[in-house]
Enzyme design. Structure first.
Site, PDB file in Angstrom:
ATOM      1  N   GLU A   1       0.885  -1.177   0.000  1.00  9.57           N
ATOM      2  CA  GLU A   1       0.000   0.000   0.000  1.00  9.57           C
ATOM      3  C   GLU A   1       0.915   1.217   0.000  1.00  9.57           C
ATOM      4  O   GLU A   1       1.588   1.484   1.004  1.00  9.57           O
ATOM      5  CB  GLU A   1      -0.905   0.000   1.240  1.00  9.57           C
ATOM      6  CG  GLU A   1      -1.914  -1.137   1.279  1.00  9.57           C
ATOM      7  CD  GLU A   1      -2.987  -1.062   0.202  1.00  9.57           C
ATOM      8  OE1 GLU A   1      -3.051  -0.056  -0.541  1.00  9.57           O
ATOM      9  OE2 GLU A   1      -3.756  -2.029   0.085  1.00  9.57           O
TER      10      GLU A   1
ATOM     11  N   CYS B   1      -2.363   9.094   3.174  1.00  9.68           N
ATOM     12  CA  CYS B   1      -2.054   8.627   1.812  1.00  9.68           C
ATOM     13  C   CYS B   1      -3.178   8.960   0.840  1.00  9.68           C
ATOM     14  O   CYS B   1      -2.923   9.255  -0.320  1.00  9.68           O
ATOM     15  CB  CYS B   1      -1.786   7.130   1.826  1.00  9.68           C
ATOM     16  SG  CYS B   1      -3.099   6.195   2.605  1.00  9.68           S
TER      17      CYS B   1
HETATM   18  P1  NAD Z   1       8.633   4.928   4.244  1.00 12.22           P
HETATM   19  O1  NAD Z   1       8.495   4.139   2.989  1.00 12.22           O
HETATM   20  O2  NAD Z   1       9.809   5.794   4.423  1.00 12.22           O
HETATM   21  O3  NAD Z   1       8.656   3.938   5.521  1.00 12.22           O
HETATM   22  C1  NAD Z   1       7.625   3.021   5.784  1.00 12.22           C
HETATM   23  C2  NAD Z   1       8.171   1.891   6.639  1.00 12.22           C
HETATM   24  O4  NAD Z   1       9.133   1.159   5.880  1.00 12.22           O
HETATM   25  C3  NAD Z   1       8.890   2.340   7.915  1.00 12.22           C
HETATM   26  O5  NAD Z   1       8.585   1.423   8.949  1.00 12.22           O
HETATM   27  C4  NAD Z   1      10.364   2.228   7.515  1.00 12.22           C
HETATM   28  O6  NAD Z   1      11.230   2.040   8.600  1.00 12.22           O
HETATM   29  C5  NAD Z   1      10.334   1.006   6.617  1.00 12.22           C
HETATM   30  N1  NAD Z   1      11.435   0.912   5.652  1.00 12.22           N
HETATM   31  C6  NAD Z   1      12.239   1.891   5.178  1.00 12.22           C
HETATM   32  N2  NAD Z   1      13.113   1.397   4.276  1.00 12.22           N
HETATM   33  C7  NAD Z   1      12.840   0.077   4.165  1.00 12.22           C
HETATM   34  C8  NAD Z   1      13.361  -0.972   3.367  1.00 12.22           C
HETATM   35  N3  NAD Z   1      14.376  -0.779   2.503  1.00 12.22           N
HETATM   36  N4  NAD Z   1      12.821  -2.202   3.481  1.00 12.22           N
HETATM   37  C9  NAD Z   1      11.787  -2.423   4.305  1.00 12.22           C
HETATM   38  N5  NAD Z   1      11.250  -1.468   5.100  1.00 12.22           N
HETATM   39  C10 NAD Z   1      11.761  -0.231   5.026  1.00 12.22           C
HETATM   40  O7  NAD Z   1       7.259   5.708   4.373  1.00 12.22           O
HETATM   41  P2  NAD Z   1       6.849   6.793   5.474  1.00 12.22           P
HETATM   42  O8  NAD Z   1       7.617   8.034   5.174  1.00 12.22           O
HETATM   43  O9  NAD Z   1       6.934   6.172   6.828  1.00 12.22           O
HETATM   44  O10 NAD Z   1       5.303   7.026   5.142  1.00 12.22           O
HETATM   45  C11 NAD Z   1       4.842   7.960   4.231  1.00 12.22           C
HETATM   46  C12 NAD Z   1       4.466   7.313   2.916  1.00 12.22           C
HETATM   47  O11 NAD Z   1       3.570   6.232   3.129  1.00 12.22           O
HETATM   48  C13 NAD Z   1       3.718   8.261   1.980  1.00 12.22           C
HETATM   49  O12 NAD Z   1       4.222   8.134   0.663  1.00 12.22           O
HETATM   50  C14 NAD Z   1       2.280   7.770   2.012  1.00 12.22           C
HETATM   51  O13 NAD Z   1       1.517   8.069   0.877  1.00 12.22           O
HETATM   52  C15 NAD Z   1       2.478   6.304   2.223  1.00 12.22           C
HETATM   53  N6  NAD Z   1       1.287   5.725   2.856  1.00 12.22           N
HETATM   54  C16 NAD Z   1       0.507   4.868   2.117  1.00 12.22           C
HETATM   55  C17 NAD Z   1      -0.638   4.339   2.676  1.00 12.22           C
HETATM   56  C18 NAD Z   1      -1.519   3.390   1.914  1.00 12.22           C
HETATM   57  O14 NAD Z   1      -2.298   2.675   2.517  1.00 12.22           O
HETATM   58  N7  NAD Z   1      -1.437   3.334   0.604  1.00 12.22           N
HETATM   59  C19 NAD Z   1      -0.982   4.656   3.992  1.00 12.22           C
HETATM   60  C20 NAD Z   1      -0.160   5.517   4.709  1.00 12.22           C
HETATM   61  C21 NAD Z   1       0.983   6.036   4.126  1.00 12.22           C
END
Ligand code: NAD
Length: 476
Positions: free
Chosen positions: A244, A278
């Site tokens: 997501e 999001c």
């Molecule tokens: P992010 O991708 O930076 O981090 C999300 C999670 O992934 C964190 O727990 C982080 O520690 C982990 N992570 C980081 N690098 C990783 C890797 N290489 N492998 C595995 N895990 C890793 O996102 P964010 O900044 O925490 O959140 C904001 C983003 O999330 C926005 O783009 C938003 O649109 C999206 N979002 C999407 C939804 C949805 O349901 N579609 C919901 C909420 C947020």
């Protein structure tokens, strides 16, 4: 209260300190409010081993028992709503109402999910054969969550994963691990050891989860850039994945609406949680006949909103959650100003403590400007004027992502027609954020893979198994 508590991970039913610690800040004050555990690779291995052992029993328990335990998670969240909300406000920066909404919605989600059973479909049943299709749990699920809605998104993964008979290793974002860790401590006596494990740490820990050979499914919510890395890394062991990801969601306002009536709903659709949602409106397309009136009503409504520390009474919107995101949004504001686009409101972050960005509304910038094509994930909203419905649908669809969108009109038939032409997984008509535990939520294009919620979401936590029985007696 938040700072004096020693937050621990949940591994095999035990509360475990981290190999190291992470500082967690309050985004409204920039003060360190707690140190969260930073798990080592060995600690992740221990969590995965515990989840694998627990899977043997958990996956074989009658689904009624698993449904009952998912409902117990709901009760636990409700019983501890005040404490969890307090921690949530301190680490996330959201307003009090917004924090309570997250806890209540998460509890309701558990109850909604607990209504599901795993279906058995009989494809053929005659004198010769019975062919049935069942759905079996996958194994250990790695659940990775972002910082903008850490509890709700964790529940969106835990509840269906556990219900389907999987065990879970959950990793919250390093920016907002505390509420999730506290929930794990509270669930320790409710769930059998190893069924739910919670580990906290940095991005590297997320990567280790996606690589781990004994994790068979990853459910990830976060940015599109990280989603690509997750997919690449999970491909080495052919894990099942649900992604997501981000979106650049458009709202289309048709000319027949009353600007005054629609303005508050349009405002909250864009700015709830300081626009760190999001599926929030990131581009607001307004028909030229009512553009000025809608813009004026939006600005008027926005002026009634109080921004501040979410722990204070009367605050509607809190800060942006972390410095990285704050700098990103400030940079977008600067570039919008430098390109000569006009702000109807806001446009500049104030000096002082806290990652505060005012509600910023941009007046009809070009369709290809940064503020239109980038997901700000902060309180900056471009208003865009359109003339023709085909043209605006083409603009709305002109994106690599396709998460959600909305259409606003009193003509429900026309609105429905427009909704069907949007290339997004979710479209709301005359409302926003109308999520349900029963309605699938999925991203088109680069907004994701697979679905969450409803039967479709539940089945993402299962393998399909076809059992064919030959009924004719075997003869020599
Ligand atoms: P992010 O991708 O930076 O981090 C999300 C999670 O992934 C964190 O727990 C982080 O520690 C982990 N992570 C980081 N690098 C990783 C890797 N290489 N492998 C595995 N895990 C890793 O996102 P964010 O900044 O925490 O959140 C904001 C983003 O999330 C926005 O783009 C938003 O649109 C999206 N979002 C999407 C939804 C949805 O349901 N579609 C919901 C909420 C947020």
């Amino acid at each position: 209260m938040v700072s004096s508590h020693k937050y621990t991970m949940l591994i095999n039913g035990q509360q475990i300190q981290g190999a190291a610690t992470l500082e967690v800040l309050n985004p409204a004050t920039e003060e360190i409010i707690a140190h969260a555990p930073d798990a080592s690779r060995e600690q992740l291995d221990a969590a995965v081993a515990a989840a694998n052992t627990a899977f043997l029993q958990w996956s074989r328990r009658p689904i009624a028992e698993r449904q009952a335990l998912v409902k117990e998670i709901a009760r636990c969240i409700e019983d501890n709503k005040d404490e969890l909300s307090r921690i949530f406000i301190a680490e996330m920066g959201r307003s009090r109402d917004g924090a309570e909404w997250e806890m209540v919605t998460a509890a309701n989600w558990c109850r909604g999910t607990a209504q599901y059973d795993l279906p058995v479909t009989v494809i053929e049943d005659n004198d010769e054969h019975r062919v049935e299709v069942r759905h079996t749990p996958i194994g250990v699920v790695g659940a990775i969550t972002p910082w903008n809605a850490p509890i709700l998104i964790a529940i969106w993964k835990l509840a269906p994963a556990l219900l389907a008979g999987n065990t879970v290793v959950l990793k919250p974002s390093p920016y907002t691990p505390l509420t999730t860790l506290r929930l794990g401590e509270l669930l320790r006596d409710i769930l059998p050891a190893g069924v739910l494990n919670i580990v906290s740490g940095g991005n590297e820990l997320g990567q280790w989860i996606t690589e781990h050979p004994d994790i068979t499914k990853v459910s990830f919510t976060g940015s599109t850039a990280t989603g690509r890395r997750v997919m690449e890394s999970a491909s080495r062991t052919l894990k099942r994945i649900t992604l997501e990801l981000g979106g650049n969601d458009a709202a289309i306002v048709l000319p027949d609406v009353d600007p005054k009536v629609v303005a508050p709903a349009l405002f909250w659709g864009a700015f709830f949680n300081s626009a760190q949602v999001c599926v929030a409106t990131k581009r607001l397309y307004i028909h030229e006949d009512i553009y000025d009136a809608v813009a004026q009503e939006l600005v008027k409504y926005a002026r009634t909103i109080t921004i501040g520390d979410g722990s204070q009474e009367g605050v509607d919107l809190g800060p942006v959650q972390n410095k990285m995101q704050f700098e990103k949004v400030k940079n977008l504001l600067d570039s919008t100003r430098e390109q000569g686009h006009r702000f109807l409101l806001g446009g500049e972050a104030p000096e002082g403590k806290g990652y505060f960005i005012p509600v910023s509304i941009v007046d009809n910038p070009p369709q290809d400007s940064r503020v239109v094509i980038e997901e700000a994930f902060g309180p900056v909203l471009p208003l865009l004027k359109y003339k023709d419905i085909d043209e605006v649908i083409a603009w709305a669809n002109d994106s690599d992502t396709g998460l959600a969108g909305s259409v606003w009109s009193n003509d429900l038939e026309q609105a429905h027609e427009v909704a069907g032409r949007l290339q997004t997984g979710t479209v709301w008509i005359n409302e926003m954020f109308a999520f349900s535990p029963h309605a699938p939520f999925s991203g088109h294009k680069q907004s994701g893979l697979g679905a969450e919620h409803g039967m479709e979401g539940l089945l993402e936590f299962t393998n399909t198994q076809t059992i064919t029985t030959r009924k004719v007696p075997m003869t020599a």
